[in-house]
Enzyme design. Structure first.
Site, PDB file in Angstrom:
ATOM      1  CE  LYS A  45      -1.378   0.274   5.608  1.00 21.78           C
ATOM      2  NZ  LYS A  45      -0.705   0.915   4.302  1.00 21.78           N
TER       3      LYS A  45
ATOM      4  N   GLY B 219      -2.127  -6.188  -1.565  1.00 15.69           N
ATOM      5  CA  GLY B 219      -2.462  -5.860  -0.510  1.00 15.69           C
ATOM      6  C   GLY B 219      -3.382  -4.362  -0.130  1.00 15.69           C
TER       7      GLY B 219
END
Length: 129
Positions: free
Chosen positions: A56, A118
């Protein structure tokens, strides 16, 4: 034109089945190693991708245009090619906010604990703010 999900390990993903049920039968799983990302993002046939663990942040860095909310979060989970340029978005934010609203959960003036560190936890942090 290619569409799909980018990640490192995707054997568990239901995404192709979900997209097929919604009428998009042209949705693939793209398992790539970090060393393959630059070439992957450069593929002109690729028109739209969802991004999952662990890419990401890499995806945000590959975008030519980044939605302000995704910029603030620091990652993207959706990329769309428009006029030859990658545009990055974080749709996890909208999904999390919708889930809270749909469940009738009001977090204003509440203390919340986020477990994890995360990309998803960064998204939840910004949404809770």
């Amino acid at each position: 034109m290619k569409f799909g999900l980018l990640g490192r390990t995707l054997g568990h993903s239901f995404s192709p089945r979900i997209h097929s049920a919604l009428g998009n039968t042209n949705y693939e799983l793209f398992e790539r190693e970090p060393s393959q990302l630059q070439e992957f993002f450069a593929d002109p046939e690729l028109q739209g991708i969802n991004i999952t663990i662990p890419y990401k942040v890499n995806a945000l860095e590959a975008c030519d245009v980044v939605d302000p909310r995704a910029e603030r979060i620091g990652c993207v989970n959706t990329m769309v090619r428009k006029d030859g340029k990658w545009h990055g978005y974080n749709t996890d934010y909208d999904g999390f906010v919708f889930t809270l609203q749909h469940a009738g959960i009001d977090v204003s003036s509440k203390e919340c604990i986020i477990l994890g560190d995360g990309a998803s936890s960064a998204t939840v942090h910004v949404a809770l703010e």
